[in-house]
Design an enzyme around this catalytic site. Sequence first.
Site, mmCIF file in Angstrom:
data_model
loop_
_atom_site.group_PDB
_atom_site.id
_atom_site.type_symbol
_atom_site.label_atom_id
_atom_site.label_comp_id
_atom_site.label_asym_id
_atom_site.label_seq_id
_atom_site.Cartn_x
_atom_site.Cartn_y
_atom_site.Cartn_z
ATOM 1 N N CYS A 241 23.041 24.196 116.563
ATOM 2 C CA CYS A 241 22.868 22.803 116.157
ATOM 3 C C CYS A 241 24.198 22.065 116.172
ATOM 4 C CB CYS A 241 22.215 22.727 114.787
ATOM 5 S SG CYS A 241 23.040 23.726 113.526
ATOM 6 N N HIS B 244 22.901 23.427 108.587
ATOM 7 C CA HIS B 244 22.386 22.787 109.794
ATOM 8 C C HIS B 244 23.128 21.483 110.042
ATOM 9 C CE1 HIS B 244 19.618 21.592 112.909
ATOM 10 N NE2 HIS B 244 19.294 20.492 112.263
#
Length: 1337
Positions: free
Chosen positions: A170, A470
Amino acid sequence: MKKKFSQIENAGEEPRVLCIIQDTTNAKTVNERLTLNLPASTTVSKLFEDVALKAGYVNGSFHLAWGNMTDMVVLDQSSEMPLSDSGFEPGKKNFLQLTDKDGEQPQLASGESGTVDSSGLDDNTQDRFIGPLPRDGIVGCSNDYSSYSYASILKSETGYVGLVNQAMTCYLNSLLQTLFMTPEFRNALYNWEFEEGEEDPVTSIPYQLQRLFVLLQTSKKRAIETTDVTRSFGWDSSEAWQQHDVQELCRVMFDALEQKWKQTEQADLINQLYQGKLKDYVRCLECGYESWRIDTYLDIPLVIRPYGASQAFGSVEEALQAFIQPETLDGPNQYFCERCKKKCDARKGLRFLHFPYLLTLQLKRFDFDYTTMHRIKLNDRMTFPEELDMSPFIDVEDEKSPQTESCTDSGAENEGSCHSDQMSNDFSTDDAVDEGICLDSASSLNGSWTLLTFELFSVMVHSGSAAGGHYYACIKSFSDGQWYSFNDQHVSKITQEDIRKTYGGSSGSRGYYSSAFARSVAVASWFLDAENFPEHIKRLVQKEKEAEEQEKRQREIERNTCKIKLLCMHPVKMVMMENKLEVHKDKTLREAVEMAYKLMDLEGLVPLDCCRLVKYDEFHEYLERSYEGEEDTPMGLLLGGVKSSYMFDLLLETRRPDQVFQTYKPGEVMVKVHVVSLKNETIASPVSVRAYLNQTVAEFKQLIAQATGLSADTMRVVLERCYNDLRLLYVPNKTLKAEGFFRSNKVFVESSDSADHQVTFTDSLLWKLLDRHGNTIRLFVSLPEQSPGLLANRTSYQKVGDESEDSFGGTKSSTKSVEAILEESTEKLKNLSLQQQQEQQDLGSSNSDSQNTSDVEHADSLSQEVSTASSASAVDNRELENRIQIVGGSGTASDPENQLPSEERSDSDVNNDRSTSSMDSDILSSSHSSDTLCNADSGPIPLANGLDSHSITSSRRSKAHEARKETWDTAEEDSGTDSEYDDSGKSKGEAQYLYFRAEPYCQEDGSGDSHKCLLVHVDKRITLATFKQKLEPFVGVPSSQFKVFRVYANNQEFESVRLNETLSSFSDDNKITIRLGRALKKGEYRVKVYQLLVNDPEPCKFLVDAVFAKGMTVRQSKEELLPLLREQCKLDLSIDRFRLRKKTWKNPGTVFLDYHVYEEDINISSNWEVFLEVLDEPEKMKSMSQLAVLTRQWRPSRMKLELFQEVVLESSSVDELKEKLSELSGIPLENLEFAKGRGTFPCDISVLEINQDLDWNPKVSTLNVWPLYISDDGAVVFYRDKTEEPMELSEEERNELMKKESSRLLKTGQRVNYSPRKEKALKIYLDGGPTKDPGQD
């Protein structure tokens, strides 16, 4: 609607198919499910219509794929096959996924409710937030925002393409999207042209970025892969599972691009866009002299919470002001002024001289907490403006004329790093943050900037903790001014309110990580459209379109390809081959046979017209059906459509040219028929017969008679329904279904005129033969290295070996000599055994040490005499047992005189014997393993019965059979160990004869040396005692003089001591190790003795194995140990200067006093373990009411733990403990504090954590209550002086001490509280990948 209702009503008697559909086409519906309960006769095309109606989509604008399969298998929308024939299971849940078709979103049906307004946002805008989307199975991605709703903006409305997360990439996706959304960087990358002849396109980072940007701009897919980009970095698949910092990635990637762009127009692109300048200065406060140097920076790292402060900065402006705030150097930190020639007070600080075109601010949200010694993330709220005025933070005079400042020795410009006293060492010279913006022309940046107002362009957000989380990016589009959330494959519109939610603070673990600001005068840059692309980019676009079309066509072919397991029995090697047949659904059966023929490489072995494909069940080895007359039928129709997996396989069946294929009809069952010969006691290889479940037993016998040539009138048929479950089929009119037949079955048939027919089945010879067949297992037994029996065997059989040309397969010239040896040595073995037992009784009153010594010496002295009997008893003695002969000529048995120990064999003889044993073991263990479809051997294979050339016989066992003796029952005794000898010292016998067959062989180890082994076939109902007796001739000593160890996984060995238990827990191919040593008698226990060294790094050290007996006192056992310790451990101890104590794992426990009796005062069990502790002074423990505690003083002023000292308490009083500790250490009673240690002995703990981790000075009066619970010897107690001040440590000293403590605790096996995840350095390899060190591995 009425018509539809009536159809369902008429189908009410049909089975129903429950379909659960997940719509994965957009973020809003990904967590929703559509449910349809349809009749099984519903066609696949009708299913698509019903799904389109319920989901509100136009039929034909989406795909349906199986949702529980690893590979996405798409359903054929045009199929008119019913659901029941298309892989759907009635009465069960069938999971499907609704996916994009050809990379485009499904079209909404007209009149769809909940339309999107002109802004592209739904009515629920105020409540939604674009954050990290939860993804099942992706490690490291936070689910913190599952409570938020997400904007359901379709890709066609945003116009942007997402990036697929490979696993934990990510951070990479966020950075790539930011660079792509920067017009200057994208346009500059497009202007660079790749020269194919100079570099491999696979390893070219700029070229792969260029390809990725072209796909992001022109692709119709919802999301594209980044694997080509990461491959150009030199990364393998493991890198996708590594979490990295986005700023670190940007720095490394910019370095790589600069290296690749050397000597090109883009060579200085990164510096022109991102590089700023600042002055690092020190000014003397007495004379005003200033020493300075100029540094460059690519980003500005901002502290969120100053070191030692509890309050964080509230805004970016506050953090910037703190960044340039100077500090005063005074006291011991004074600065040596070169003008004053002395140390003076000075002021040290930073001044910004020049800001870059793209200003990047990076927040230091990751920090280290020295109190808990953990890395942490700071989620404090910090605001940032939409427009940032940097004019208050720049030194205008310095920017205009930096050369006018006082120049010093260090005045040379340094292209290194941005230094500040408030900056962490984690940020080095090359630290560059995430976003990069490049201009079309670098020349436009040469002039000085006059405006210092920057507009917010991008925000990088991190959700999660310091251990993992994330990343996603919020980016403003320069084309329309709209903000978008780029969250891996999901791209959606967001608002200013969503941006403000990234400030951190009350929003939980979410907070922006870095921000990019662009100068307001430069935001009018535009992206290049397709018409204005450079020519090489236009060619690249066309190339990518063609590749995408080819991929689409290939994907369509994959969706219509049937992939099924293919098996074939090799016509020459007679082994089952396996492969995967991939055939298009429109290919005919004839074409599929040709493909399978080539796939199995049968050309030249079998003609093509002698092959056919049949439906096959590999698990049951069942031929379900053949396809006669369907050679031109499409495979998709024969296999029931394209599926990800099938409930059956295909078998490529072959035949000889003179044979005819048998027809296999659906509904038939396969039966493997084994013919049993009572005369020869053999069980033949299976013959395959097909029958119907509605056939009677009488008809089935006729079928078997045709296949085997046996008489049906005298035939007995036995069905093995499951393992060792034998059922005689004696009712002629009963059907096979009623008898329990299934798809694949195994039967044993016997047809003879013997009287065995008249006997009850369970008493018949047939049942006994089958019963033995089903209970025989194969074991691998490793013999001792220097087995005296086998050494003697070599001498005893020397003459015999010389007389025979081949010691195993030769002539019968030495038969008489071997039989004479057998008769003579068997009687001698019996006499020697009785003599030995008598001597053991005479020695019973001696101590254990002398008994052990005499036993070993006695075994050695007997080895030469016993060897003859031992060896000879391994030879076949058919006369003694009057048993069944082995069928001659089969190659499975050899003459008795030729069965010699493996030392006498040649290599070829050993190999021949191994092949023979392999064949026997296949028959013996056939009930445990499946039969092969075809068999190379057509003749019957003899079933060994324990009386062939390797059987063990002795008159001792025969007499034991005649007169049974009572075996010792462990249920009546507390002892965990059985003995093979009764109270009189006589061996116990087995009441019934059970099969045993042993075959010596040699096994080579890694060093090339051979090791003596046995391949044993034995009835697993045999007891361990009898098993040991049968091994005597091969080990060479009586069973009382060796031990049996079972070998488990990882080569772990455990001794088997329960002699009256059977081998039922063993299975085929288990391994056993035989070791010499006295076996245990009744009431004896083998004990492992460990030395307790309380102040050593390794406090537990193994010493010896000893034998303790029931009724023995502790002092007697200590006397037994003394000679063992002297001989084996070189420990010369006095009996009063060591103690024995309980051992629980690694923890010392109860101290055993000399007068304690085993089994009366001390519970003892098999494989028991005890501690031996050497005493520095006479034993203080005199009574069981006393309590021995191990104490250790903690010295905070020295950051040290003293050595253990034992304290003996007369009671469980806390006051007594404190008094003893005060007396021991000299600490005043009122200042003494104590705490109980935690964990396994020695309860080690870091000196940095001991003060706060232990429960000091508990408010209790006795030791045996919560939270202490000290009620047994061996507890660990720490104590300290509460007035002792801890040592003052600098940060460097603390870090050094922390490293030493971590190393110490890891060595002692203790828990280390701070154990961060091992991180892998992020690297981009310019040469295509890392070079592996040939010395590794």
